[in-house]
Design a protein around this motif. Structure first.
Motif, PDB file in Angstrom:
ATOM      1  N   PRO A  37      48.365  20.546  79.984  1.00 12.10           N
ATOM      2  CA  PRO A  37      48.365  19.124  80.333  1.00 12.10           C
ATOM      3  C   PRO A  37      47.354  18.279  79.561  1.00 12.10           C
ATOM      4  O   PRO A  37      47.684  17.170  79.122  1.00 12.10           O
ATOM      5  N   LYS A  38      46.137  18.773  79.381  1.00 13.06           N
ATOM      6  CA  LYS A  38      45.145  17.947  78.696  1.00 13.06           C
ATOM      7  C   LYS A  38      45.548  17.690  77.245  1.00 13.06           C
ATOM      8  O   LYS A  38      45.498  16.555  76.765  1.00 13.06           O
ATOM      9  N   THR A  39      45.953  18.746  76.542  1.00 16.03           N
ATOM     10  CA  THR A  39      46.384  18.567  75.152  1.00 16.03           C
ATOM     11  C   THR A  39      47.628  17.688  75.090  1.00 16.03           C
ATOM     12  O   THR A  39      47.761  16.836  74.194  1.00 16.03           O
ATOM     13  N   GLY A  40      48.569  17.882  76.032  1.00 15.67           N
ATOM     14  CA  GLY A  40      49.780  17.078  76.046  1.00 15.67           C
ATOM     15  C   GLY A  40      49.490  15.609  76.267  1.00 15.67           C
ATOM     16  O   GLY A  40      50.090  14.732  75.617  1.00 15.67           O
ATOM     17  N   GLY A  41      48.578  15.301  77.185  1.00 15.96           N
ATOM     18  CA  GLY A  41      48.202  13.906  77.415  1.00 15.96           C
ATOM     19  C   GLY A  41      47.545  13.294  76.202  1.00 15.96           C
ATOM     20  O   GLY A  41      47.806  12.136  75.831  1.00 15.96           O
ATOM     21  N   MET A  42      46.707  14.069  75.546  1.00 13.97           N
ATOM     22  CA  MET A  42      46.042  13.611  74.330  1.00 13.97           C
ATOM     23  C   MET A  42      47.064  13.357  73.226  1.00 13.97           C
ATOM     24  O   MET A  42      47.009  12.334  72.533  1.00 13.97           O
ATOM     25  N   GLN A  43      48.018  14.277  73.087  1.00 11.51           N
ATOM     26  CA  GLN A  43      49.013  14.152  72.026  1.00 11.51           C
ATOM     27  C   GLN A  43      49.915  12.942  72.225  1.00 11.51           C
ATOM     28  O   GLN A  43      50.324  12.300  71.256  1.00 11.51           O
ATOM     29  N   ALA A  44      50.230  12.613  73.480  1.00 14.54           N
ATOM     30  CA  ALA A  44      51.067  11.435  73.736  1.00 14.54           C
ATOM     31  C   ALA A  44      50.389  10.175  73.213  1.00 14.54           C
ATOM     32  O   ALA A  44      51.044   9.287  72.644  1.00 14.54           O
ATOM     33  N   VAL A  45      49.084  10.088  73.380  1.00 12.57           N
ATOM     34  CA  VAL A  45      48.338   8.919  72.902  1.00 12.57           C
ATOM     35  C   VAL A  45      48.309   8.890  71.372  1.00 12.57           C
ATOM     36  O   VAL A  45      48.576   7.854  70.754  1.00 12.57           O
ATOM     37  N   VAL A  46      47.996  10.029  70.737  1.00 11.97           N
ATOM     38  CA  VAL A  46      47.881  10.008  69.272  1.00 11.97           C
ATOM     39  C   VAL A  46      49.241   9.827  68.606  1.00 11.97           C
ATOM     40  O   VAL A  46      49.323   9.247  67.512  1.00 11.97           O
ATOM     41  N   GLU A  47      50.310  10.303  69.255  1.00 12.12           N
ATOM     42  CA  GLU A  47      51.645  10.071  68.699  1.00 12.12           C
ATOM     43  C   GLU A  47      51.968   8.581  68.680  1.00 12.12           C
ATOM     44  O   GLU A  47      52.498   8.047  67.690  1.00 12.12           O
ATOM     45  N   ALA A  48      51.639   7.880  69.768  1.00 12.82           N
ATOM     46  CA  ALA A  48      51.845   6.431  69.798  1.00 12.82           C
ATOM     47  C   ALA A  48      50.966   5.744  68.752  1.00 12.82           C
ATOM     48  O   ALA A  48      51.415   4.817  68.056  1.00 12.82           O
ATOM     49  N   TRP A  49      49.731   6.197  68.636  1.00 18.18           N
ATOM     50  CA  TRP A  49      48.794   5.620  67.659  1.00 18.18           C
ATOM     51  C   TRP A  49      49.315   5.817  66.241  1.00 18.18           C
ATOM     52  O   TRP A  49      49.272   4.897  65.420  1.00 18.18           O
ATOM     53  N   ARG A  50      49.857   7.005  65.955  1.00 18.68           N
ATOM     54  CA  ARG A  50      50.410   7.264  64.618  1.00 18.68           C
ATOM     55  C   ARG A  50      51.629   6.399  64.343  1.00 18.68           C
ATOM     56  O   ARG A  50      51.826   5.927  63.219  1.00 18.68           O
ATOM     57  N   ASN A  51      52.492   6.233  65.330  1.00 20.32           N
ATOM     58  CA  ASN A  51      53.703   5.439  65.105  1.00 20.32           C
ATOM     59  C   ASN A  51      53.369   3.988  64.777  1.00 20.32           C
ATOM     60  O   ASN A  51      54.052   3.358  63.953  1.00 20.32           O
ATOM     61  N   LEU A  52      52.349   3.441  65.408  1.00 23.52           N
ATOM     62  CA  LEU A  52      51.913   2.084  65.061  1.00 23.52           C
ATOM     63  C   LEU A  52      51.296   2.059  63.659  1.00 23.52           C
ATOM     64  O   LEU A  52      51.586   1.183  62.847  1.00 23.52           O
ATOM     65  N   THR A  53      50.446   3.041  63.395  1.00 20.29           N
ATOM     66  CA  THR A  53      49.784   3.130  62.099  1.00 20.29           C
ATOM     67  C   THR A  53      50.792   3.259  60.962  1.00 20.29           C
ATOM     68  O   THR A  53      50.618   2.671  59.886  1.00 20.29           O
ATOM     69  N   ALA A  54      51.868   4.016  61.198  1.00 19.44           N
ATOM     70  CA  ALA A  54      52.847   4.307  60.147  1.00 19.44           C
ATOM     71  C   ALA A  54      53.632   3.081  59.701  1.00 19.44           C
ATOM     72  O   ALA A  54      54.292   3.133  58.655  1.00 19.44           O
ATOM     73  N   VAL A  55      53.596   1.995  60.458  1.00 21.33           N
ATOM     74  CA  VAL A  55      54.248   0.768  60.005  1.00 21.33           C
ATOM     75  C   VAL A  55      53.230  -0.237  59.467  1.00 21.33           C
ATOM     76  O   VAL A  55      53.595  -1.336  59.047  1.00 21.33           O
ATOM     77  N   GLY A  56      51.950   0.129  59.505  1.00 19.69           N
ATOM     78  CA  GLY A  56      50.913  -0.749  58.989  1.00 19.69           C
ATOM     79  C   GLY A  56      50.208  -1.566  60.039  1.00 19.69           C
ATOM     80  O   GLY A  56      49.423  -2.463  59.707  1.00 19.69           O
ATOM     81  N   ALA A  57      50.451  -1.266  61.320  1.00 18.28           N
ATOM     82  CA  ALA A  57      49.831  -2.035  62.400  1.00 18.28           C
ATOM     83  C   ALA A  57      48.463  -1.474  62.771  1.00 18.28           C
ATOM     84  O   ALA A  57      48.215  -0.272  62.636  1.00 18.28           O
ATOM     85  N   THR A  58      47.597  -2.341  63.246  1.00 16.67           N
ATOM     86  CA  THR A  58      46.329  -1.923  63.838  1.00 16.67           C
ATOM     87  C   THR A  58      46.554  -1.711  65.327  1.00 16.67           C
ATOM     88  O   THR A  58      46.861  -2.659  66.048  1.00 16.67           O
ATOM     89  N   PRO A  59      46.444  -0.475  65.829  1.00 17.76           N
ATOM     90  CA  PRO A  59      46.705  -0.229  67.254  1.00 17.76           C
ATOM     91  C   PRO A  59      45.730  -1.014  68.137  1.00 17.76           C
ATOM     92  O   PRO A  59      44.524  -1.041  67.872  1.00 17.76           O
TER      93      PRO A  59
END
Length: 315
Positions: free
Chosen positions: A43-65
């Motif tokens: 659970p802890k790693t999964g919760g962490m990964q959900a946040v970084v996945e969202a952060w990466r998806n924003l970053t990948a289009v050039g957005a500042t999260p």
């Protein structure tokens, strides 16, 4: 993403939907993410990964999260194992949000999601929003013909809880891929800089299915073939290399490969030359010499045929 006709890129064209801010040069990028099988396994790693996945998806289009909203979906919290999942996911989410300066500004909770006493997988969905200061400096997944493809981030070949393990071997086991928050920040900042200075002409973060699925996404988005380097066929542990779900990785397309290599070296970020984007001819294919060659048309038929086939079988 459909807001008053101001949609610039829909969610299938880029890792995040992009909506113009009316009357300005700015735009908002939006995404929602979660990998429940990771949360079930740890659970802890999964919760962490959900946040970084969202952060990466924003970053990948050039957005500042900018910020996060959470949607906490779990079973009966009166059961110790479910309460443990809930607490563990929150701990991981909090650690990731703190490290990435990505605050939670709202959220909601849906509990007691069970059928015949069996709970849903722990699913802490992360909704996230980012700011694009200049909408002309954003990219999607489709890469132009002739551009070079580079892999940002190291590949260890983590197959625990991967789609490859589940779909090909029918096994759901192992730990989810580890999340290194410092690397996520460093790699993401490099990618955002490459997009802002127009060095990167396309970008796609890697998640479910690993590198090969990310490359297929690029080929389908642009309807272009990919000519990958022959030395990739000689990788040891081929399945792990192509389908491992290591985190903090992006595919970047560029017309100036040397600039990306120099920027990555200066930032201390691993980078690997993958190959080039071919023309979108009728016979375009994704090719690794000595390993595989499959037409983009066949990839598209395979990718898009499941739901129609399922509906036909149900009639």
């Amino acid at each position: 993403h459909m807001v008053r006709g101001d949609t610039a890129k829909g969610p299938t064209a880029a890792d995040a939907a992009i909506v113009r801010v009316a009357g300005t040069n700015k735009a908002l990028a939006m995404t929602s993410d979660c990998t429940p099988r990771y949360c079930q396994a740890h659970p802890k790693t999964g919760g962490m990964q959900a946040v970084v996945e969202a952060w990466r998806n924003l970053t990948a289009v050039g957005a500042t999260p900018l910020a996060v909203t959470d949607n906490m979906n779990f079973g009966n919290p009166q059961k110790p194992e479910v309460m443990g999942q809930f607490a563990g996911c929150i701990e991981g989410m909090a650690e990731a949000c703190t490290a990435l300066a990505f605050p939670v500004v709202s959220g909601n909770v849906s509990l007691y999601n069970e059928t015949q006493g069996r709970a849903i997988l722990p699913t802490p969905v992360i909704g996230a929003v980012g700011l694009i200061k200049d909408i002309s400096r954003t990219v999607g997944i489709a890469a132009p013909a002739g551009s070079a493809l580079l892999l940002i981030g190291a590949t260890q070949g983590h197959l625990g809880q991967s789609l490859f393990l589940r779909e090909i071997h029918g096994r759901e086991e192992g730990a989810p891929p580890p999340v290194d928050l410092a690397l996520e920040k460093k790699h993401g900042d490099l990618v955002r800089g490459l997009i802002e200075n127009r060095t990167a002409v396309a970008c796609h973060d890697l998640s479910d299915g690993g590198l090969m699925m990310g490359l297929i996404d690029v080929a389908l988005a642009g309807n272009t073939g990919l000519a990958l380097n022959a030395d990739l066929a000689g990788k040891t542990a081929l399945h792990a290399f192509w389908f491992g779900e290591d985190q903090a990785r992006y595919i970047v397309a560029t017309k100036d490969k040397s600039a990306v290599l120099q920027a990555a070296k200066a930032a201390g970020v691993p980078v690997q030359d993958l190959g080039t984007v071919a023309n979108n001819s009728p016979g375009a294919s994704l090719t690794v010499p000595g390993l595989v060659s499959i037409s983009v048309g066949e990839l598209r038929r395979t990718h898009e045929a499941w739901l129609p086939g399922y509906m036909d079988a149900a009639q």
